[in-house]
Design a protein around this motif. Structure first.
Motif, PDB file in Angstrom:
ATOM      1  N   PRO A  10       4.958 -13.716 -40.821  1.00  0.00           N
ATOM      2  CA  PRO A  10       4.843 -15.111 -40.407  1.00  0.00           C
ATOM      3  C   PRO A  10       5.908 -15.468 -39.374  1.00  0.00           C
ATOM      4  CG  PRO A  10       5.665 -14.964 -42.659  1.00  0.00           C
ATOM      5  CD  PRO A  10       5.346 -13.580 -42.213  1.00  0.00           C
ATOM      6  N   LEU A  11       5.531 -16.326 -38.433  1.00  0.00           N
ATOM      7  CA  LEU A  11       6.454 -16.779 -37.404  1.00  0.00           C
ATOM      8  C   LEU A  11       5.867 -18.023 -36.767  1.00  0.00           C
ATOM      9  CD1 LEU A  11       8.934 -16.217 -35.480  1.00  0.00           C
ATOM     10  CD2 LEU A  11       7.296 -15.062 -34.007  1.00  0.00           C
ATOM     11  N   LYS A  12       6.680 -19.033 -36.543  1.00  0.00           N
ATOM     12  CA  LYS A  12       6.261 -20.222 -35.790  1.00  0.00           C
ATOM     13  C   LYS A  12       6.956 -20.161 -34.438  1.00  0.00           C
ATOM     14  CE  LYS A  12       3.762 -22.277 -38.906  1.00  0.00           C
ATOM     15  NZ  LYS A  12       2.333 -22.362 -38.751  1.00  0.00           N
ATOM     16  N   LEU A  13       6.166 -20.018 -33.385  1.00  0.00           N
ATOM     17  CA  LEU A  13       6.717 -19.885 -32.041  1.00  0.00           C
ATOM     18  C   LEU A  13       5.762 -20.532 -31.045  1.00  0.00           C
ATOM     19  CD1 LEU A  13       8.890 -18.453 -30.205  1.00  0.00           C
ATOM     20  CD2 LEU A  13       7.259 -16.564 -30.057  1.00  0.00           C
ATOM     21  N   PRO A  14       6.238 -21.517 -30.279  1.00  0.00           N
ATOM     22  CA  PRO A  14       5.366 -22.114 -29.257  1.00  0.00           C
ATOM     23  C   PRO A  14       5.141 -21.132 -28.114  1.00  0.00           C
ATOM     24  CG  PRO A  14       7.549 -23.107 -29.175  1.00  0.00           C
ATOM     25  CD  PRO A  14       7.548 -22.152 -30.326  1.00  0.00           C
ATOM     26  N   ILE A  15       3.898 -21.042 -27.673  1.00  0.00           N
ATOM     27  CA  ILE A  15       3.534 -20.149 -26.576  1.00  0.00           C
ATOM     28  C   ILE A  15       2.543 -20.851 -25.657  1.00  0.00           C
ATOM     29  CG2 ILE A  15       3.894 -18.051 -27.944  1.00  0.00           C
ATOM     30  CD1 ILE A  15       0.780 -17.818 -28.029  1.00  0.00           C
ATOM     31  N   THR A  16       2.311 -20.234 -24.504  1.00  0.00           N
ATOM     32  CA  THR A  16       1.270 -20.689 -23.587  1.00  0.00           C
ATOM     33  C   THR A  16       0.343 -19.515 -23.313  1.00  0.00           C
ATOM     34  OG1 THR A  16       2.795 -22.251 -22.536  1.00  0.00           O
ATOM     35  CG2 THR A  16       0.796 -21.688 -21.323  1.00  0.00           C
ATOM     36  N   LEU A  17      -0.939 -19.732 -23.525  1.00  0.00           N
ATOM     37  CA  LEU A  17      -1.947 -18.747 -23.162  1.00  0.00           C
ATOM     38  C   LEU A  17      -2.474 -19.102 -21.782  1.00  0.00           C
ATOM     39  CD1 LEU A  17      -4.134 -18.482 -26.399  1.00  0.00           C
ATOM     40  CD2 LEU A  17      -2.262 -16.990 -25.683  1.00  0.00           C
ATOM     41  N   THR A  18      -2.579 -18.108 -20.914  1.00  0.00           N
ATOM     42  CA  THR A  18      -3.118 -18.326 -19.571  1.00  0.00           C
ATOM     43  C   THR A  18      -4.310 -17.407 -19.381  1.00  0.00           C
ATOM     44  OG1 THR A  18      -0.889 -18.798 -18.772  1.00  0.00           O
ATOM     45  CG2 THR A  18      -2.579 -18.390 -17.118  1.00  0.00           C
ATOM     46  N   THR A  51      -6.096 -12.438 -21.809  1.00  0.00           N
ATOM     47  CA  THR A  51      -5.236 -13.600 -21.616  1.00  0.00           C
ATOM     48  C   THR A  51      -3.797 -13.131 -21.491  1.00  0.00           C
ATOM     49  OG1 THR A  51      -4.657 -15.787 -22.482  1.00  0.00           O
ATOM     50  CG2 THR A  51      -4.924 -14.030 -24.095  1.00  0.00           C
ATOM     51  N   LYS A  52      -2.961 -13.980 -20.950  1.00  0.00           N
ATOM     52  CA  LYS A  52      -1.524 -13.720 -20.892  1.00  0.00           C
ATOM     53  C   LYS A  52      -0.840 -14.645 -21.882  1.00  0.00           C
ATOM     54  CE  LYS A  52      -1.637 -12.493 -16.040  1.00  0.00           C
ATOM     55  NZ  LYS A  52      -1.226 -12.879 -14.683  1.00  0.00           N
ATOM     56  N   ILE A  53       0.150 -14.108 -22.586  1.00  0.00           N
ATOM     57  CA  ILE A  53       0.932 -14.882 -23.549  1.00  0.00           C
ATOM     58  C   ILE A  53       2.322 -15.059 -22.952  1.00  0.00           C
ATOM     59  CG2 ILE A  53       1.887 -14.960 -25.868  1.00  0.00           C
ATOM     60  CD1 ILE A  53      -0.342 -12.936 -26.663  1.00  0.00           C
ATOM     61  N   ASN A  54       2.704 -16.296 -22.711  1.00  0.00           N
ATOM     62  CA  ASN A  54       4.032 -16.606 -22.180  1.00  0.00           C
ATOM     63  C   ASN A  54       4.836 -17.312 -23.267  1.00  0.00           C
ATOM     64  OD1 ASN A  54       3.659 -16.015 -19.168  1.00  0.00           O
ATOM     65  ND2 ASN A  54       1.920 -17.326 -19.653  1.00  0.00           N
ATOM     66  N   LEU A  67       6.440 -12.122 -21.285  1.00  0.00           N
ATOM     67  CA  LEU A  67       5.011 -12.113 -20.968  1.00  0.00           C
ATOM     68  C   LEU A  67       4.365 -10.916 -21.657  1.00  0.00           C
ATOM     69  CD1 LEU A  67       2.517 -13.018 -19.256  1.00  0.00           C
ATOM     70  CD2 LEU A  67       3.343 -11.437 -17.508  1.00  0.00           C
ATOM     71  N   LEU A  68       3.282 -11.179 -22.358  1.00  0.00           N
ATOM     72  CA  LEU A  68       2.476 -10.127 -22.974  1.00  0.00           C
ATOM     73  C   LEU A  68       1.035 -10.310 -22.521  1.00  0.00           C
ATOM     74  CD1 LEU A  68       3.796 -10.309 -26.647  1.00  0.00           C
ATOM     75  CD2 LEU A  68       4.239  -8.481 -25.005  1.00  0.00           C
TER      76      LEU A  68
END
Length: 108
Positions: A10-18, A51-54, A67-68
């Motif tokens: 488990p982890l709470k982390l804000p990300i942006t999908l592009t 998608t890209k995960i930032n 970036l993943l």
């Protein structure tokens, strides 16, 4: 039963999908070395699309952007399952450190 290539923590982390000129802000629910589940509603992303995960993390020398690349593995009413592909070395190391941290916190 859901099949995964790696265990998740488990982890709470804000990300942006592009994806295709579209940015979606969401929250990681859990992650492992092979993928992650993100909480998002109405993303309209298609299973199999890329998608890209930032995301950014505070590290010893300040905040660092990561970036993943991922593929949409599955979709549900509360989010998306993403499978990582081609992580850069720095982000891969960061994921390893995050995984170690969450395992210690959850007494795995």
């Amino acid at each position: 039963m859901e099949l995964r290539s790696c265990l998740r923590s488990p982890l709470k982390l804000p990300i942006t999908l592009t994806s295709e000129h579209k940015e979606i802000h969401c929250i990681v629910r859990d992650f492992g070395m092979g993928g992650t589940f993100v909480e998002v509603e109405n993303s309209n992303l298609v299973i199999g699309s890329t998608t890209k995960i930032n995301f950014s993390l505070y590290q010893d020398n300040g905040e660092k952007e990561h970036l993943l690349h991922a593929t949409i593995a599955h979709s549900s009413a509360d989010g998306l399952g993403l499978s990582f592909s081609q992580p850069d070395t720095g982000s891969f190391r960061t994921l390893q450190e995050l995984l170690k941290y969450t395992k210690k916190q959850n007494l795995h």
